[in-house]
Design a protein around this motif. Structure first.
Motif, PDB file in Angstrom:
ATOM      1  N   PRO A  84       0.743  -1.260   0.099  1.00  0.00           N
ATOM      2  CA  PRO A  84       0.069   0.053  -0.163  1.00  0.00           C
ATOM      3  C   PRO A  84       0.838   1.107   0.153  1.00  0.00           C
ATOM      4  O   PRO A  84       0.420   2.213  -0.545  1.00  0.00           O
ATOM      5  CB  PRO A  84      -0.703  -0.231   1.193  1.00  0.00           C
ATOM      6  CG  PRO A  84      -0.071  -0.982   2.279  1.00  0.00           C
ATOM      7  CD  PRO A  84       0.607  -2.131   1.251  1.00  0.00           C
ATOM      8  N   ARG A  85       2.086   1.321   0.589  1.00  0.00           N
ATOM      9  CA  ARG A  85       2.736   2.391   0.626  1.00  0.00           C
ATOM     10  C   ARG A  85       3.389   2.774  -0.909  1.00  0.00           C
ATOM     11  O   ARG A  85       3.696   4.140  -1.151  1.00  0.00           O
ATOM     12  CB  ARG A  85       4.325   2.301   1.410  1.00  0.00           C
ATOM     13  CG  ARG A  85       3.769   2.256   2.767  1.00  0.00           C
ATOM     14  CD  ARG A  85       4.886   2.433   3.882  1.00  0.00           C
ATOM     15  NE  ARG A  85       5.458   4.082   3.924  1.00  0.00           N
ATOM     16  CZ  ARG A  85       6.585   4.431   4.131  1.00  0.00           C
ATOM     17  NH1 ARG A  85       7.484   3.349   4.298  1.00  0.00           N
ATOM     18  NH2 ARG A  85       6.690   5.830   4.211  1.00  0.00           N
ATOM     19  N   VAL A  90       2.739   6.801  -5.315  1.00  0.00           N
ATOM     20  CA  VAL A  90       2.325   7.230  -6.494  1.00  0.00           C
ATOM     21  C   VAL A  90       1.521   8.373  -6.396  1.00  0.00           C
ATOM     22  O   VAL A  90       1.397   9.388  -7.377  1.00  0.00           O
ATOM     23  CB  VAL A  90       1.686   6.016  -7.139  1.00  0.00           C
ATOM     24  CG1 VAL A  90       1.134   6.250  -8.270  1.00  0.00           C
ATOM     25  CG2 VAL A  90       2.943   4.758  -7.445  1.00  0.00           C
ATOM     26  N   GLY A  91       0.481   8.397  -5.663  1.00  0.00           N
ATOM     27  CA  GLY A  91      -0.265   9.313  -5.308  1.00  0.00           C
ATOM     28  C   GLY A  91       0.269  10.527  -4.863  1.00  0.00           C
ATOM     29  O   GLY A  91      -0.180  11.711  -5.525  1.00  0.00           O
ATOM     30  N   ALA A  92       1.039  10.531  -4.145  1.00  0.00           N
ATOM     31  CA  ALA A  92       1.954  11.905  -3.725  1.00  0.00           C
ATOM     32  C   ALA A  92       2.653  12.516  -4.926  1.00  0.00           C
ATOM     33  O   ALA A  92       2.704  13.590  -5.027  1.00  0.00           O
ATOM     34  CB  ALA A  92       2.813  11.490  -2.483  1.00  0.00           C
ATOM     35  N   THR A 269      10.489   8.342  -6.014  1.00  0.00           N
ATOM     36  CA  THR A 269      11.926   8.241  -5.652  1.00  0.00           C
ATOM     37  C   THR A 269      12.403   8.088  -4.235  1.00  0.00           C
ATOM     38  O   THR A 269      13.455   7.495  -3.820  1.00  0.00           O
ATOM     39  CB  THR A 269      12.845   9.562  -6.371  1.00  0.00           C
ATOM     40  OG1 THR A 269      12.068  10.645  -5.913  1.00  0.00           O
ATOM     41  CG2 THR A 269      12.501   9.513  -8.064  1.00  0.00           C
ATOM     42  N   LEU A 270      11.668   8.888  -3.336  1.00  0.00           N
ATOM     43  CA  LEU A 270      11.924   8.768  -1.988  1.00  0.00           C
ATOM     44  C   LEU A 270      11.644   7.213  -1.473  1.00  0.00           C
ATOM     45  O   LEU A 270      12.482   6.740  -0.732  1.00  0.00           O
ATOM     46  CB  LEU A 270      11.068   9.612  -1.138  1.00  0.00           C
ATOM     47  CG  LEU A 270      11.804   9.857   0.374  1.00  0.00           C
ATOM     48  CD1 LEU A 270      13.025  10.156   0.685  1.00  0.00           C
ATOM     49  CD2 LEU A 270      10.662  10.770   1.141  1.00  0.00           C
ATOM     50  N   TYR A 271      10.574   6.842  -1.869  1.00  0.00           N
ATOM     51  CA  TYR A 271      10.070   5.530  -1.553  1.00  0.00           C
ATOM     52  C   TYR A 271      11.065   4.361  -1.999  1.00  0.00           C
ATOM     53  O   TYR A 271      11.419   3.565  -1.583  1.00  0.00           O
ATOM     54  CB  TYR A 271       8.811   5.255  -1.827  1.00  0.00           C
ATOM     55  CG  TYR A 271       8.393   3.732  -1.395  1.00  0.00           C
ATOM     56  CD1 TYR A 271       8.673   3.563   0.056  1.00  0.00           C
ATOM     57  CD2 TYR A 271       7.669   2.991  -2.075  1.00  0.00           C
ATOM     58  CE1 TYR A 271       7.907   2.204   0.576  1.00  0.00           C
ATOM     59  CE2 TYR A 271       7.107   1.652  -1.656  1.00  0.00           C
ATOM     60  CZ  TYR A 271       7.364   1.451  -0.224  1.00  0.00           C
ATOM     61  OH  TYR A 271       6.835   0.018   0.212  1.00  0.00           O
ATOM     62  N   LEU A 272      11.589   4.801  -3.379  1.00  0.00           N
ATOM     63  CA  LEU A 272      12.592   3.885  -4.097  1.00  0.00           C
ATOM     64  C   LEU A 272      13.955   3.846  -3.284  1.00  0.00           C
ATOM     65  O   LEU A 272      14.440   2.772  -3.016  1.00  0.00           O
ATOM     66  CB  LEU A 272      12.953   4.354  -5.530  1.00  0.00           C
ATOM     67  CG  LEU A 272      13.671   3.361  -6.361  1.00  0.00           C
ATOM     68  CD1 LEU A 272      13.221   3.695  -7.675  1.00  0.00           C
ATOM     69  CD2 LEU A 272      15.289   3.833  -6.339  1.00  0.00           C
ATOM     70  N   TYR A 273      14.369   4.994  -2.877  1.00  0.00           N
ATOM     71  CA  TYR A 273      15.580   5.008  -1.755  1.00  0.00           C
ATOM     72  C   TYR A 273      15.409   4.327  -0.718  1.00  0.00           C
ATOM     73  O   TYR A 273      16.320   3.561  -0.173  1.00  0.00           O
ATOM     74  CB  TYR A 273      15.756   6.448  -1.465  1.00  0.00           C
ATOM     75  CG  TYR A 273      16.960   6.788  -0.674  1.00  0.00           C
ATOM     76  CD1 TYR A 273      18.194   6.537  -0.923  1.00  0.00           C
ATOM     77  CD2 TYR A 273      16.585   7.241   0.676  1.00  0.00           C
ATOM     78  CE1 TYR A 273      19.302   6.990   0.129  1.00  0.00           C
ATOM     79  CE2 TYR A 273      17.451   7.219   1.593  1.00  0.00           C
ATOM     80  CZ  TYR A 273      18.744   7.378   1.372  1.00  0.00           C
ATOM     81  OH  TYR A 273      19.729   7.460   2.258  1.00  0.00           O
TER      82      TYR A 273
END
Length: 319
Positions: A84-85, A90-92, A269-273
């Motif tokens: 879900p994160r 994606v939404g952000a 990109t922050l979640y990817l990091y």
């Protein structure tokens, strides 16, 4: 004797290489490849090879400490159906793109129009407005931006003085995303310079003809400026949209690398990091990176497809 007196066969013979000069074209091509070799080597080693490795890792379970284990499409399945994160990121990101890009382009065009009509000090103001584009991507400026919009910061104090109590934008889910978007809007210098160059290429005769027909400033802007500036607007739109999808530093600084509050600044990109370098799920992060690449490619293709209906080219043969 003039050149017209020389037979065509003689001209062809004069253009032939000397008997001792073998394969001059190959030598020229060889010299060109010698000069291009640093770029070719850099592109192969620093771009193509890492991309190939990243594509392979996207189908593996890899934690950077143990050998990668092939898992097929599991990372992609988990990404789209079990995380879900991921969808909150994606939404952000989409919210940020929708807010930041139009506001930045609108402000850049407004300032470019103002600079075009200035008689004195144009070079100074152009440099001053461009400066944020050089500084805005740095971590130090992003940290200052966080302090300005934090609880008790400059913006909070100014709004409190007029009776608006926000408690700090970066601490509220509904305002944190806007604070990050405003940092991007503040960096309007690069598209502004491009808009200004485009405005200076619009012939003055078009405005004179529109004025003779009774068109006011707004009608001239809508009927002359926007159509003539549409290729430049399209260029800025594509460029800024691609950059917006890849934004990282402002969200990292404002949220202290957590994407808060309530994941409101958890950009893609922050979640990817976070998945790749904090949680050590590099295979999952690689799958996210390739998904982002495909999404950016699809969005760019859509922009190019729809541009046929609103981008005006003076010479249609150049399209």
């Amino acid at each position: 004797m003039t050149t017209t007196d020389i037979p065509a066969a003689g001209v062809r013979a004069a253009r032939r290489p000397a008997p001792g000069d073998k394969c001059p074209r190959r030598r020229r091509e060889g010299a060109a490849w010698v000069f291009l070799s640093p770029w070719v080597l850099g592109a192969a080693v620093l771009t193509l090879l890492p991309m190939a490795v990243s594509l392979y890792l996207s189908f593996t379970d890899y934690d950077m400490f143990n050998p990668p284990h092939w898992v097929g499409l599991r990372n992609y399945v988990q990404m789209f159906s079990e995380d879900p994160r991921y969808w909150r990121s994606v939404g952000a990101t989409l919210g940020y793109v929708v807010i930041a890009v139009p506001l930045q382009l609108a402000l850049a065009l407004l300032i470019a129009l103002a600079l075009k009509s200035m008689k004195r000090g144009k070079a100074f103001y152009r440099s001053a407005f461009y400066a944020p584009s050089l500084l805005g991507a740095s971590m130090s400026v992003a940290l200052v931006w966080r302090a300005v919009f934090n609880d008790g910061g400059t913006v909070d104090n100014l709004l409190s003085a007029v009776g608006i109590h926000t408690g700090g934008w970066v601490n509220r889910p509904g305002w944190a995303l806007l604070a990050v978007a405003l940092l991007t809007v503040w960096q309007f210098g690069a598209p502004m310079v491009i808009f200004l160059a485009g405005l200076q290429q619009i012939p003055a005769e078009l405005y004179e003809a529109a004025a003779v027909d009774g068109a006011g400033r707004w009608r001239q802007f809508v009927s002359v400026t926007l159509p003539m500036l549409s290729p430049v607007l399209f260029f800025n739109l594509v460029l800024q949209t691609i950059q917006a999808f890849q934004v990282f530093t402002p969200a990292f600084a404002v949220s202290a690398g957590k994407g808060g509050p309530a994941d409101s600044t958890l950009f893609y990109t922050l979640y990817l990091y976070d998945r790749g370098f904090v949680a050590s799920h590099m295979g999952y992060a690689s799958a996210m990176a390739w998904t982002l690449l495909l999404v950016i490619g699809a969005v760019t293709a859509v922009l190019f497809r729809t541009s046929r209906t609103w981008v005006f080219y003076a010479d249609e043969g150049d399209r």
